[in-house]
Design an enzyme around this catalytic site. Structure first.
Site, short mmCIF file in Angstrom:
data_model
loop_
_atom_site.label_atom_id
_atom_site.label_comp_id
_atom_site.label_asym_id
_atom_site.label_seq_id
_atom_site.Cartn_x
_atom_site.Cartn_y
_atom_site.Cartn_z
N HIS A 161 -9.45 108.75 57.96
CA HIS A 161 -8.69 107.63 58.52
C HIS A 161 -7.60 107.23 57.52
O HIS A 161 -7.88 106.86 56.38
CB HIS A 161 -9.60 106.44 58.79
CG HIS A 161 -8.87 105.22 59.24
ND1 HIS A 161 -8.24 105.12 60.46
CD2 HIS A 161 -8.65 104.02 58.63
CE1 HIS A 161 -7.67 103.94 60.58
NE2 HIS A 161 -7.91 103.25 59.48
N LYS B 198 -0.76 99.83 56.53
CA LYS B 198 -0.44 101.26 56.40
C LYS B 198 0.61 101.68 57.44
O LYS B 198 1.61 102.33 57.10
CB LYS B 198 -1.71 102.10 56.58
CG LYS B 198 -2.78 101.84 55.54
CD LYS B 198 -3.94 102.79 55.68
CE LYS B 198 -4.66 102.67 57.01
NZ LYS B 198 -5.32 101.38 57.19
N ASP C 182 -3.38 107.01 61.69
CA ASP C 182 -4.76 106.66 62.06
C ASP C 182 -5.75 107.77 61.71
O ASP C 182 -6.68 107.57 60.94
CB ASP C 182 -4.87 106.30 63.54
CG ASP C 182 -6.24 105.70 63.85
OD1 ASP C 182 -6.64 104.75 63.16
OD2 ASP C 182 -6.90 106.20 64.78
N ARG D 108 -0.15 98.67 34.38
CA ARG D 108 1.27 98.28 34.41
C ARG D 108 2.18 99.34 33.82
O ARG D 108 3.38 99.35 34.08
CB ARG D 108 1.45 96.96 33.65
CG ARG D 108 0.67 95.80 34.28
CD ARG D 108 0.92 94.50 33.56
NE ARG D 108 2.31 94.07 33.69
CZ ARG D 108 2.79 92.93 33.16
NH1 ARG D 108 1.98 92.15 32.46
NH2 ARG D 108 4.05 92.61 33.29
#
Length: 320
Positions: free
Chosen positions: A142, A163, A181, A246
């Site tokens: 998925h 998404k 999907d 970071r």
């Protein structure tokens, strides 16, 4: 995951338009489960050690010329020794004539005998390529798969995290949708390829709007049938108390079908332009594959600067 895939011999016959000289007793049900084929030259001289009867057997000009040197009775014995094994089929290349003894033994043992117009090399290459794809392990995950600057980016995340909305924005920026999907992932060798199930290909669901046909709305340039998977991006909700990398020095992989793929995690919060971040991630991943790592270069510059300052301070202390 589907790893027990097979291809029927009759499907290969139809695909490569082969001539059926003799239908074996199991012609309609016989299957191939491995990608290798075999040219039984060694078997014709009686060497059957390590012989794998599950392979498709192919003979061409070399084998035929060799067998012509035998008498009819000797050829009959060679073919009988081969057909005693439950081979899926014997293929004769170049439309070469079939030895009567070969047809006789194929009929006796109920083996399938085929003929193709292609040379042995051509047919072997085409068959192995076809079987590599048809028998490759497949898993459905998925997520959303997009092609960004030539990099196949597979986006995972909880439902409703953004998404599909990110995919829409990427499409508007000129990138291509592969699957939304459900993503079918195939492993061929050490490479992963992703595509969409046929039923939902080119469709994308956006909550509040519904299902849209991306190809019809944005044009054929907005979709792509398949792509190699180069990068996995995990979307997750931003957590204030969680540490996020970071500098980008932490390099992590995820494993799909036993193949490692680079993975990064992108925290999602209001105001973040996820499409732009995905673009940056794709470009950065491509640079890393070509040997350029911005994070490491930056860290090296910082380390070099610290070393220079340290040495200068030491010299000053030595010569006040």
């Amino acid at each position: 995951m589907n790893t027990n895939r097979s291809v029927r011999v009759k499907d290969i016959v139809e695909k490569f338009q082969m001539e059926v000289i003799n239908k074996g007793t199991d012609y309609d049900t016989e299957i191939l489960t491995i990608t290798d084929v075999n040219r039984p030259g060694l078997q014709f001289i009686g060497f059957f050690d390590y012989f794998d009867p599950r392979r498709l057997q192919i003979i061409g000009k070399s084998e035929v010329t060799f067998l012509r040197g035998y008498s009819a009775e000797e050829r009959r014995k060679r073919f009988e020794d081969l057909f005693c094994y439950e081979i899926p089929a014997l293929v004769i290349s170049r439309n070469l004539d079939v030895f009567p003894e070969c047809l006789e033994m194929a009929q006796k043992h109920g083996r399938t005998l085929l003929r193709t117009k292609y040379t042995s090399v051509e047919f072997t290459a085409m068959t192995i390529d076809y079987l590599n794809h048809a028998l490759a392990p497949v898993i459905t995950r998925h997520g959303v798969l997009v092609d960004v600057y030539g990099e196949g980016v597979l986006i995972f995340g909880d439902s409703g995290i953004g998404k599909s909305e990110t995919a829409i924005e990427l499409i508007k920026r000129g990138h291509r949708l592969v699957a939304d999907d459900a993503v079918e992932i195939t492993r061929i060798g050490s490479t992963l390829s992703g595509t969409a199930p046929e039923l939902i290909r080119n469709y994308l669901e956006v909550r509040g709007v519904g299902v849209i046909d991306v190809e019809k709305l944005f044009g054929v340039g907005a979709v792509q049938d398949s792509t190699q998977i180069d990068l996995v991006i995990q979307f997750e909700k931003w957590e204030d108390d969680k540490f996020y990398d970071r500098l980008g020095l932490d390099e992590n992989d995820t494993t799909i079908l036993d193949v490692p793929v680079p993975q990064i995690t992108i925290p999602v919060s209001a105001g973040r332009n996820l499409a732009a971040i995905v673009e940056l991630a794709a470009m950065n991943n491509r640079q890393k594959k070509h040997g350029f790592n911005s994070a490491r270069e930056f860290a090296a510059q910082i380390d070099g600067h610290i070393d220079r300052v340290t040495r200068e301070n030491e010299l000053k202390n030595q010569n006040p």
